[in-house]
Write an enzyme that holds these catalytic residues in place. Structure first.
Site, PDB file in Angstrom:
ATOM      1  N   SER A  58       0.825  -1.199   0.000  1.00 31.39           N
ATOM      2  CA  SER A  58       0.000   0.000   0.000  1.00 31.39           C
ATOM      3  C   SER A  58       0.869   1.263   0.000  1.00 31.39           C
ATOM      4  CB  SER A  58      -0.960  -0.040   1.190  1.00 31.39           C
ATOM      5  OG  SER A  58      -1.966   0.934   1.046  1.00 31.39           O
ATOM      6  N   ASP A  61       0.021  -4.269  -4.013  1.00 28.76           N
ATOM      7  CA  ASP A  61      -1.151  -3.419  -4.174  1.00 28.76           C
ATOM      8  C   ASP A  61      -0.845  -1.972  -3.763  1.00 28.76           C
ATOM      9  OD1 ASP A  61      -3.742  -3.650  -5.292  1.00 28.76           O
ATOM     10  OD2 ASP A  61      -4.618  -3.172  -3.350  1.00 28.76           O
ATOM     11  N   HIS A  74      -7.518  -5.692  -0.773  1.00 32.84           N
ATOM     12  CA  HIS A  74      -6.275  -4.927  -0.638  1.00 32.84           C
ATOM     13  C   HIS A  74      -5.186  -5.739   0.058  1.00 32.84           C
ATOM     14  CE1 HIS A  74      -3.861  -1.365  -0.708  1.00 32.84           C
ATOM     15  NE2 HIS A  74      -3.957  -1.096   0.583  1.00 32.84           N
TER      16      HIS A  74
END
Length: 336
Positions: A171, A195, A271
């Site tokens: 992230s 991601d 996610h």
């Protein structure tokens, strides 16, 4: 982004952090950070405010794995540690509102140490946990440069090579890895983006994103990069679908992951799937891609590619570049 609600994340993405009077700030040997225009619109906090720590884990076992705190300002912490420059070195960087002690990060650390690696957990939970997402997003620039400085000291003190450095970020941690690689002029051996965060990064240029100029080899796993059709008011996913690296992998299309369709949005199931896929790939070449695509935007262009790269730990630049698609299961083990 940990398990933080993606609804709240997207809302906070539009809150601009303003805590500086000038258009730039300078933090010691990290240099200056300009802001106020382009994609760098928020003022990053100082390293002291962010509270950056580096926890080293190595295969040496007394009671469990060896754990030591490294200080890039104190070479003795490197010299007197179990860090070995002859081993490969893996950095793990968590994202927004997350912590290095999270279960996924500890599982990944253990799997990498079992591969006889130096593993350095980047602990920036103070700077990553701001209520204002824009502030944490801005802080990635400082953390990234700080990691670059530590890597330079590791090389100088232990003889470790940049080529043996592999930075893995989830992230916001993925873009932090990009800033670290950029700080070393792309000499780092490998960056893996799990991601990469989407809010406030959509439409940004390479100066703000992890991209293939940041390391010798950059591989990306996309698992939550578009609208989630399973909730009443669809919002943009927590990640990006943009092709960013030498190899971009789109398991199940890179959007909604199998097994996540009916979960509550707060669990950020899609996610987080990227980190679980990567951890499962350590010590295994199971995730062999079945299709190569001309671009992520046109999944219908995907075709069987014969010799395809392996997604995850075993990914190799020698297997070609581009966008790749594969299918996974809904539960662990995810590999068919």
């Amino acid at each position: 982004m940990g398990s933080f609600s993606s609804v709240v994340v997207v809302f906070l993405a539009f809150v601009i952090a303003r805590g500086c009077e000038a258009a730039s700030v300078t933090y010691g040997d990290l240099g200056s950070f300009t802001y106020g225009s382009g994609c760098h619109h928020a003022c990053p906090e100082s390293p002291d405010a962010i509270v950056i720590k580096y926890w080293l884990y190595t295969p040496e076992k007394n009671s469990g794995y060896s754990k030591e705190l490294l200080d890039r300002y104190d070479d003795s912490t490197i010299r007197n540690s179990n860090f070995k420059g002859t081993r490969g070195t893996k950095f793990i960087i968590h994202g927004y509102t997350d912590v290095y002690t999270s279960g996924w990060a500890q599982d990944m650390k253990k799997a990498l140490v079992d591969e006889n690696m130096n593993v350095i957990m980047v602990d920036w939970q103070e700077g990553a946990g701001r209520i204002n997402y824009a502030q944490s997003r801005a802080n990635t620039r400082v953390v990234g440069r700080d990691i670059g400085k530590l890597i330079a000291r590791l090389k100088a003190v232990s003889g470790a090579s940049y080529g043996n450095m592999h930075i893995i970020g989830h992230s916001l941690g993925a873009h932090t890895a990009g800033y670290a690689g950029e700080a070393l002029s792309g000499q780092v051996g490998r960056l893996t983006g799990l991601d990469p965060a989407g809010p406030e990064f959509t439409g940004c240029g390479n100066e703000c994103l992890i991209d293939k100029s940041d390391a010798v080899f950059v591989d990306i796993i996309h698992t939550d990069g578009t609208l989630n059709p399973q909730i009443e008011y669809p919002i943009h996913g927590c990640g990006l679908l943009d092709q960013l690296g030498h190899q971009d992998f789109y398991p199940n299309g890179g959007e909604v992951q199998p097994g996540c369709e009916a979960t509550n949005v707060i669990q950020a199931c899609d996610h987080m799937r990227a980190v679980y896929l990567f951890t499962e790939s350590i010590g295994s070449n199971c995730f062999s891609c079945s299709k190569k695509c001309t671009s992520w935007e046109n999944q219908s262009s995907c075709s069987n590619c014969g010799t395809c790269p392996v997604m995850g730990y075993g990914a190799s630049k020698s297997k070609g570049q581009g966008a790749f698609n594969l299918d996974t299961r809904s539960n662990s083990p995810f590999c068919y």
